[in-house]
Motif scaffolding. Structure first.
Motif, PDB file in Angstrom:
ATOM      1  N   ILE A  79       0.851  -1.190   0.000  1.00 46.82           N
ATOM      2  CA  ILE A  79       0.000   0.000   0.000  1.00 46.82           C
ATOM      3  C   ILE A  79       0.891   1.245   0.000  1.00 46.82           C
ATOM      4  O   ILE A  79       2.009   1.218   0.505  1.00 46.82           O
ATOM      5  CB  ILE A  79      -1.012   0.017   1.178  1.00 46.82           C
ATOM      6  CG1 ILE A  79      -0.320   0.038   2.528  1.00 46.82           C
ATOM      7  CG2 ILE A  79      -1.960  -1.162   1.093  1.00 46.82           C
ATOM      8  CD1 ILE A  79      -1.278   0.192   3.696  1.00 46.82           C
ATOM      9  N   PRO A  80       0.418   2.320  -0.598  1.00 47.95           N
ATOM     10  CA  PRO A  80       1.243   3.541  -0.690  1.00 47.95           C
ATOM     11  C   PRO A  80       1.617   4.111   0.682  1.00 47.95           C
ATOM     12  O   PRO A  80       0.877   3.945   1.659  1.00 47.95           O
ATOM     13  CB  PRO A  80       0.324   4.512  -1.439  1.00 47.95           C
ATOM     14  CG  PRO A  80      -0.659   3.658  -2.150  1.00 47.95           C
ATOM     15  CD  PRO A  80      -0.868   2.465  -1.281  1.00 47.95           C
ATOM     16  N   ASP A  81       2.757   4.782   0.724  1.00 48.77           N
ATOM     17  CA  ASP A  81       3.192   5.451   1.958  1.00 48.77           C
ATOM     18  C   ASP A  81       2.128   6.441   2.406  1.00 48.77           C
ATOM     19  O   ASP A  81       1.566   7.176   1.585  1.00 48.77           O
ATOM     20  CB  ASP A  81       4.516   6.199   1.743  1.00 48.77           C
ATOM     21  CG  ASP A  81       5.691   5.247   1.554  1.00 48.77           C
ATOM     22  OD1 ASP A  81       5.590   4.073   1.969  1.00 48.77           O
ATOM     23  OD2 ASP A  81       6.708   5.687   0.974  1.00 48.77           O
ATOM     24  N   GLY A  82       1.836   6.447   3.695  1.00 49.71           N
ATOM     25  CA  GLY A  82       0.872   7.383   4.254  1.00 49.71           C
ATOM     26  C   GLY A  82      -0.573   6.925   4.152  1.00 49.71           C
ATOM     27  O   GLY A  82      -1.475   7.596   4.662  1.00 49.71           O
ATOM     28  N   ALA A  83      -0.821   5.788   3.506  1.00 48.59           N
ATOM     29  CA  ALA A  83      -2.189   5.284   3.364  1.00 48.59           C
ATOM     30  C   ALA A  83      -2.603   4.489   4.596  1.00 48.59           C
ATOM     31  O   ALA A  83      -1.770   3.877   5.262  1.00 48.59           O
ATOM     32  CB  ALA A  83      -2.286   4.398   2.126  1.00 48.59           C
ATOM     33  N   ASP A  84      -3.892   4.523   4.894  1.00 45.99           N
ATOM     34  CA  ASP A  84      -4.429   3.744   6.006  1.00 45.99           C
ATOM     35  C   ASP A  84      -4.489   2.269   5.631  1.00 45.99           C
ATOM     36  O   ASP A  84      -4.874   1.912   4.513  1.00 45.99           O
ATOM     37  CB  ASP A  84      -5.847   4.204   6.359  1.00 45.99           C
ATOM     38  CG  ASP A  84      -5.875   5.581   6.990  1.00 45.99           C
ATOM     39  OD1 ASP A  84      -4.846   5.994   7.569  1.00 45.99           O
ATOM     40  OD2 ASP A  84      -6.923   6.243   6.896  1.00 45.99           O
ATOM     41  N   TYR A  85      -4.125   1.423   6.582  1.00 45.41           N
ATOM     42  CA  TYR A  85      -4.236  -0.024   6.388  1.00 45.41           C
ATOM     43  C   TYR A  85      -5.723  -0.401   6.430  1.00 45.41           C
ATOM     44  O   TYR A  85      -6.507   0.222   7.148  1.00 45.41           O
ATOM     45  CB  TYR A  85      -3.460  -0.777   7.478  1.00 45.41           C
ATOM     46  CG  TYR A  85      -3.509  -2.256   7.266  1.00 45.41           C
ATOM     47  CD1 TYR A  85      -2.716  -2.851   6.301  1.00 45.41           C
ATOM     48  CD2 TYR A  85      -4.391  -3.049   7.992  1.00 45.41           C
ATOM     49  CE1 TYR A  85      -2.793  -4.216   6.064  1.00 45.41           C
ATOM     50  CE2 TYR A  85      -4.469  -4.407   7.752  1.00 45.41           C
ATOM     51  CZ  TYR A  85      -3.671  -4.985   6.790  1.00 45.41           C
ATOM     52  OH  TYR A  85      -3.758  -6.332   6.552  1.00 45.41           O
ATOM     53  N   PHE A  86      -6.115  -1.418   5.681  1.00 45.24           N
ATOM     54  CA  PHE A  86      -7.508  -1.872   5.721  1.00 45.24           C
ATOM     55  C   PHE A  86      -7.601  -3.392   5.742  1.00 45.24           C
ATOM     56  O   PHE A  86      -6.796  -4.076   5.115  1.00 45.24           O
ATOM     57  CB  PHE A  86      -8.324  -1.302   4.550  1.00 45.24           C
ATOM     58  CG  PHE A  86      -7.869  -1.756   3.183  1.00 45.24           C
ATOM     59  CD1 PHE A  86      -8.485  -2.830   2.552  1.00 45.24           C
ATOM     60  CD2 PHE A  86      -6.850  -1.092   2.516  1.00 45.24           C
ATOM     61  CE1 PHE A  86      -8.085  -3.238   1.287  1.00 45.24           C
ATOM     62  CE2 PHE A  86      -6.458  -1.490   1.249  1.00 45.24           C
ATOM     63  CZ  PHE A  86      -7.069  -2.573   0.635  1.00 45.24           C
ATOM     64  N   ALA A  87      -8.548  -3.869   6.510  1.00 46.98           N
ATOM     65  CA  ALA A  87      -8.831  -5.307   6.585  1.00 46.98           C
ATOM     66  C   ALA A  87     -10.188  -5.491   7.235  1.00 46.98           C
ATOM     67  O   ALA A  87     -10.560  -4.735   8.140  1.00 46.98           O
ATOM     68  CB  ALA A  87      -7.761  -6.033   7.401  1.00 46.98           C
ATOM     69  N   THR A  88     -10.916  -6.493   6.770  1.00 46.18           N
ATOM     70  CA  THR A  88     -12.167  -6.824   7.446  1.00 46.18           C
ATOM     71  C   THR A  88     -11.830  -7.176   8.887  1.00 46.18           C
ATOM     72  O   THR A  88     -10.802  -7.782   9.166  1.00 46.18           O
ATOM     73  CB  THR A  88     -12.870  -8.013   6.748  1.00 46.18           C
ATOM     74  OG1 THR A  88     -11.936  -9.087   6.575  1.00 46.18           O
ATOM     75  CG2 THR A  88     -13.455  -7.614   5.420  1.00 46.18           C
ATOM     76  N   GLY A  89     -12.662  -6.759   9.782  1.00 45.25           N
ATOM     77  CA  GLY A  89     -12.388  -6.949  11.206  1.00 45.25           C
ATOM     78  C   GLY A  89     -11.727  -5.729  11.827  1.00 45.25           C
ATOM     79  O   GLY A  89     -11.560  -5.659  13.035  1.00 45.25           O
ATOM     80  N   GLY A  90     -11.334  -4.756  10.989  1.00 43.40           N
ATOM     81  CA  GLY A  90     -10.758  -3.517  11.504  1.00 43.40           C
ATOM     82  C   GLY A  90      -9.364  -3.664  12.081  1.00 43.40           C
ATOM     83  O   GLY A  90      -8.942  -2.843  12.898  1.00 43.40           O
ATOM     84  N   PHE A  91      -8.612  -4.647  11.656  1.00 41.49           N
ATOM     85  CA  PHE A  91      -7.276  -4.875  12.206  1.00 41.49           C
ATOM     86  C   PHE A  91      -6.315  -3.773  11.769  1.00 41.49           C
ATOM     87  O   PHE A  91      -6.435  -3.212  10.696  1.00 41.49           O
ATOM     88  CB  PHE A  91      -6.763  -6.260  11.788  1.00 41.49           C
ATOM     89  CG  PHE A  91      -7.683  -7.362  12.239  1.00 41.49           C
ATOM     90  CD1 PHE A  91      -7.818  -7.666  13.586  1.00 41.49           C
ATOM     91  CD2 PHE A  91      -8.453  -8.055  11.320  1.00 41.49           C
ATOM     92  CE1 PHE A  91      -8.689  -8.660  14.007  1.00 41.49           C
ATOM     93  CE2 PHE A  91      -9.327  -9.054  11.731  1.00 41.49           C
ATOM     94  CZ  PHE A  91      -9.447  -9.354  13.079  1.00 41.49           C
ATOM     95  N   GLU A  92      -5.352  -3.493  12.623  1.00 37.01           N
ATOM     96  CA  GLU A  92      -4.402  -2.401  12.402  1.00 37.01           C
ATOM     97  C   GLU A  92      -3.265  -2.774  11.460  1.00 37.01           C
ATOM     98  O   GLU A  92      -2.606  -1.906  10.917  1.00 37.01           O
ATOM     99  CB  GLU A  92      -3.808  -1.945  13.737  1.00 37.01           C
ATOM    100  CG  GLU A  92      -4.839  -1.385  14.699  1.00 37.01           C
ATOM    101  CD  GLU A  92      -5.384  -0.043  14.240  1.00 37.01           C
ATOM    102  OE1 GLU A  92      -4.606   0.767  13.706  1.00 37.01           O
ATOM    103  OE2 GLU A  92      -6.592   0.182  14.404  1.00 37.01           O
ATOM    104  N   ASP A  93      -3.012  -4.085  11.295  1.00 35.26           N
ATOM    105  CA  ASP A  93      -1.909  -4.511  10.430  1.00 35.26           C
ATOM    106  C   ASP A  93      -2.169  -5.924   9.919  1.00 35.26           C
ATOM    107  O   ASP A  93      -3.051  -6.633  10.394  1.00 35.26           O
ATOM    108  CB  ASP A  93      -0.566  -4.423  11.170  1.00 35.26           C
ATOM    109  CG  ASP A  93      -0.550  -5.236  12.452  1.00 35.26           C
ATOM    110  OD1 ASP A  93      -0.891  -6.439  12.416  1.00 35.26           O
ATOM    111  OD2 ASP A  93      -0.185  -4.670  13.495  1.00 35.26           O
TER     112      ASP A  93
END
Length: 145
Positions: A79-93
């Protein structure tokens, strides 16, 4: 009952019992997404479409259009630098998302459930369905200015 009559009865009953199964599968594995309902559908082992383009600030909606459990899990390294991570379940990484899936199917989307994410940084975002990674259930979001 003689053997031929028995086999004919069993064969007919089986055919009647299976009638409509192929149409039932197509209903459950309907990958169509229209309007505001969703942008990306999930078949048994595919995101459809596999690649989707949006503009900065747009929200993408995924919908599980199959009967299998799925996840939408970003690859952190892509994912691009500075972009928010995304995953079902709302996980941070990514590591936490994988750990949650392997512990108790955390982050799973059941049939007809949706997940959405708003993309604020231009670039390409690659993601995966964790339980179907071996089947290469991969997708990408291309975000343009």
């Amino acid at each position: 009952m003689n053997r031929r009559a028995y086999l004919a009865t069993v064969g007919t009953a089986t055919a009647v019992g299976l009638a409509g199964c192929s149409s039932a599968l197509s209903v459950f594995d309907d990958d169509s997404c229209t309007g505001e309902d969703c942008h990306i559908g999930m078949t048994r082992t595919e995101f459809r479409p596999e690649s989707y383009e949006v503009s900065v600030g747009e929200t993408v909606v995924w919908k599980n259009t199959s009967e299998a459990y799925h996840t939408v899990t970003a690859f952190e390294s892509s994912i691009p630098d500075g972009a928010d991570y995304f995953a079902t379940g709302g996980f941070e990484d990514q590591a936490t998302a994988y750990e949650a899936w392997h512990e108790d199917q955390g982050g799973r989307l059941s049939s007809r459930e949706t997940f959405e994410h708003t993309f604020e940084v231009p670039g390409t975002y690659d993601y995966v369905c964790i339980p179907h990674e071996r089947a290469e259930m991969l997708g990408e979001i291309v975000v343009t200015e």
